[in-house]
Design a protein around this motif. Structure first.
Motif, PDB file in Angstrom:
ATOM      1  N   ASN A 165      41.289 115.313  46.826  1.00 22.63           N
ATOM      2  CA  ASN A 165      42.094 115.698  47.974  1.00 22.63           C
ATOM      3  C   ASN A 165      43.204 116.699  47.649  1.00 22.63           C
ATOM      4  OD1 ASN A 165      43.604 113.930  46.502  1.00 22.63           O
ATOM      5  ND2 ASN A 165      43.911 112.450  48.162  1.00 22.63           N
ATOM      6  N   THR A 166      43.104 117.356  46.498  1.00 21.54           N
ATOM      7  CA  THR A 166      44.056 118.417  46.159  1.00 21.54           C
ATOM      8  C   THR A 166      43.274 119.645  45.702  1.00 21.54           C
ATOM      9  OG1 THR A 166      44.284 117.854  43.813  1.00 21.54           O
ATOM     10  CG2 THR A 166      45.778 116.721  45.369  1.00 21.54           C
ATOM     11  N   GLU A 167      43.904 120.796  45.814  1.00 24.05           N
ATOM     12  CA  GLU A 167      43.252 122.027  45.346  1.00 24.05           C
ATOM     13  C   GLU A 167      42.944 121.933  43.854  1.00 24.05           C
ATOM     14  OE1 GLU A 167      45.472 125.515  46.454  1.00 24.05           O
ATOM     15  OE2 GLU A 167      45.297 125.061  48.593  1.00 24.05           O
ATOM     16  N   GLN A 168      43.840 121.325  43.083  1.00 22.44           N
ATOM     17  CA  GLN A 168      43.636 121.203  41.643  1.00 22.44           C
ATOM     18  C   GLN A 168      42.404 120.364  41.327  1.00 22.44           C
ATOM     19  OE1 GLN A 168      46.592 120.570  43.209  1.00 22.44           O
ATOM     20  NE2 GLN A 168      47.731 122.383  42.566  1.00 22.44           N
ATOM     21  N   LYS A 169      42.198 119.265  42.058  1.00 26.51           N
ATOM     22  CA  LYS A 169      41.025 118.419  41.812  1.00 26.51           C
ATOM     23  C   LYS A 169      39.739 119.142  42.186  1.00 26.51           C
ATOM     24  CE  LYS A 169      43.252 113.932  42.153  1.00 26.51           C
ATOM     25  NZ  LYS A 169      43.355 112.675  42.889  1.00 26.51           N
ATOM     26  N   LYS A 206      37.582 129.534  45.240  1.00 28.70           N
ATOM     27  CA  LYS A 206      38.684 129.117  46.110  1.00 28.70           C
ATOM     28  C   LYS A 206      38.643 127.614  46.284  1.00 28.70           C
ATOM     29  CE  LYS A 206      36.096 129.446  50.359  1.00 28.70           C
ATOM     30  NZ  LYS A 206      36.216 129.440  51.772  1.00 28.70           N
ATOM     31  N   ALA A 207      39.768 127.060  46.652  1.00 26.20           N
ATOM     32  CA  ALA A 207      39.879 125.652  47.012  1.00 26.20           C
ATOM     33  C   ALA A 207      40.830 125.562  48.186  1.00 26.20           C
ATOM     34  CB  ALA A 207      40.400 124.839  45.835  1.00 26.20           C
ATOM     35  N   HIS A 208      40.570 124.612  49.065  1.00 24.28           N
ATOM     36  CA  HIS A 208      41.346 124.507  50.294  1.00 24.28           C
ATOM     37  C   HIS A 208      41.483 123.038  50.675  1.00 24.28           C
ATOM     38  CE1 HIS A 208      41.368 124.303  54.797  1.00 24.28           C
ATOM     39  NE2 HIS A 208      42.383 125.087  54.593  1.00 24.28           N
ATOM     40  N   VAL A 209      42.685 122.620  50.981  1.00 29.86           N
ATOM     41  CA  VAL A 209      42.931 121.270  51.481  1.00 29.86           C
ATOM     42  C   VAL A 209      43.115 121.385  52.985  1.00 29.86           C
ATOM     43  CG1 VAL A 209      44.532 119.313  51.478  1.00 29.86           C
ATOM     44  CG2 VAL A 209      43.965 120.476  49.340  1.00 29.86           C
ATOM     45  N   VAL A 210      42.428 120.542  53.727  1.00 34.66           N
ATOM     46  CA  VAL A 210      42.500 120.549  55.191  1.00 34.66           C
ATOM     47  C   VAL A 210      43.771 119.804  55.607  1.00 34.66           C
ATOM     48  CG1 VAL A 210      41.348 119.850  57.325  1.00 34.66           C
ATOM     49  CG2 VAL A 210      39.991 120.625  55.353  1.00 34.66           C
ATOM     50  N   GLU A 211      44.625 120.487  56.345  1.00 34.32           N
ATOM     51  CA  GLU A 211      45.904 119.898  56.761  1.00 34.32           C
ATOM     52  C   GLU A 211      45.715 118.690  57.671  1.00 34.32           C
ATOM     53  OE1 GLU A 211      48.999 120.728  55.692  1.00 34.32           O
ATOM     54  OE2 GLU A 211      48.061 122.158  54.334  1.00 34.32           O
ATOM     55  N   GLN A 212      44.849 118.822  58.670  1.00 36.31           N
ATOM     56  CA  GLN A 212      44.592 117.729  59.600  1.00 36.31           C
ATOM     57  C   GLN A 212      43.079 117.559  59.742  1.00 36.31           C
ATOM     58  OE1 GLN A 212      46.805 118.936  63.131  1.00 36.31           O
ATOM     59  NE2 GLN A 212      48.495 117.640  62.487  1.00 36.31           N
ATOM     60  N   ALA A 229      38.976 118.341  51.990  1.00 33.40           N
ATOM     61  CA  ALA A 229      39.171 119.499  51.116  1.00 33.40           C
ATOM     62  C   ALA A 229      37.803 120.116  50.847  1.00 33.40           C
ATOM     63  CB  ALA A 229      39.837 119.087  49.807  1.00 33.40           C
ATOM     64  N   ASP A 230      37.814 121.382  50.489  1.00 30.32           N
ATOM     65  CA  ASP A 230      36.571 122.058  50.135  1.00 30.32           C
ATOM     66  C   ASP A 230      36.882 123.180  49.158  1.00 30.32           C
ATOM     67  OD1 ASP A 230      36.821 124.738  51.688  1.00 30.32           O
ATOM     68  OD2 ASP A 230      37.191 123.230  53.231  1.00 30.32           O
ATOM     69  N   GLY A 231      35.843 123.664  48.534  1.00 33.09           N
ATOM     70  CA  GLY A 231      36.017 124.768  47.596  1.00 33.09           C
ATOM     71  C   GLY A 231      34.691 125.373  47.233  1.00 33.09           C
ATOM     72  N   LEU A 274      31.759 122.602  47.282  1.00 36.04           N
ATOM     73  CA  LEU A 274      32.117 121.181  47.293  1.00 36.04           C
ATOM     74  C   LEU A 274      32.849 120.870  48.588  1.00 36.04           C
ATOM     75  CD1 LEU A 274      33.570 120.050  43.857  1.00 36.04           C
ATOM     76  CD2 LEU A 274      31.444 119.351  44.932  1.00 36.04           C
ATOM     77  N   TYR A 275      32.470 119.756  49.188  1.00 34.12           N
ATOM     78  CA  TYR A 275      33.150 119.249  50.376  1.00 34.12           C
ATOM     79  C   TYR A 275      33.582 117.830  50.025  1.00 34.12           C
ATOM     80  CZ  TYR A 275      30.724 123.158  52.471  1.00 34.12           C
ATOM     81  OH  TYR A 275      30.262 124.420  52.744  1.00 34.12           O
TER      82      TYR A 275
END
Length: 177
Positions: free
Chosen positions: A19-23, A43-49, A66-68, A83-84
């Protein structure tokens, strides 16, 4: 492609939340794990809501937290890792079932079973590029490995080895948490 019960059990037993961009970045292949392939994007992205799973309907990636992705190229072939990440295993398993149903319209590819993940593979053509996709369900994540290229031979062995890299990276990132 069906995965043996032993492998499904091991995949189902892993509950790390990515659940983090780093992970997410740690779980995606990097240049060191992709020797001989040139890195293109990542890229990596955490979904705010995140959308609650009950509101997603047939949209399998809707509830991702999160996804990347990471993309690499080698002599006219491109491999993209996606990854989702989902909040928990039941949500990820539901997403995996929905993704499998959506992809059933494509021609099945014979990629050897992948120990540690439930998986299926299929061929597709998009934007003039032939491709082979392998979808992987691993605990709280759904991964996809796509190999494509104009004139690519779309070797199922290559798809298997690239999928193995993603599984190993996800597992390594999960144990580092």
């Amino acid at each position: 492609m069906r995965t043996p019960a032993r492998a499904r059990a091991s995949a189902a037993g892993f509950s790390t939340a990515f659940n983090t961009e780093q992970k997410i970045q740690a779980a995606l292949p990097d240049p060191d794990s992709m020797k001989g392939w040139k890195p293109k994007t990542g890229k990596a992205h955490v979904v705010e809501q995140p959308t609650p799973p009950a509101q997603c309907g047939p949209d399998w990636d809707c509830a991702a937290v999160a996804d990347g992705s990471a993309k690499f190229e080698e002599v006219g072939e491109i491999v993209t890792f996606h990854l989702y990440a989902f909040a928990d295993q039941p949500t990820a398993q539901d997403a995996c079932r929905k993704e499998t149903t959506q992809m059933a319209k494509y021609t099945k590819a014979e990629v050897a079973p992948l120990d540690g993940a439930t998986s299926h593979a299929y061929y597709r053509n998009a934007g003039g590029l032939d491709g082979i996709n392998v979808s992987l369900c691993l605990g709280t994540v759904v991964g996809r490995v796509t190999i494509e290229g104009g004139g690519s031979n779309l070797d199922p062995k290559t798809a298997h080895s690239m999928s193995r890299i993603l599984i190993d990276r996800v597992r390594k990132a999960a144990t580092a948490s």
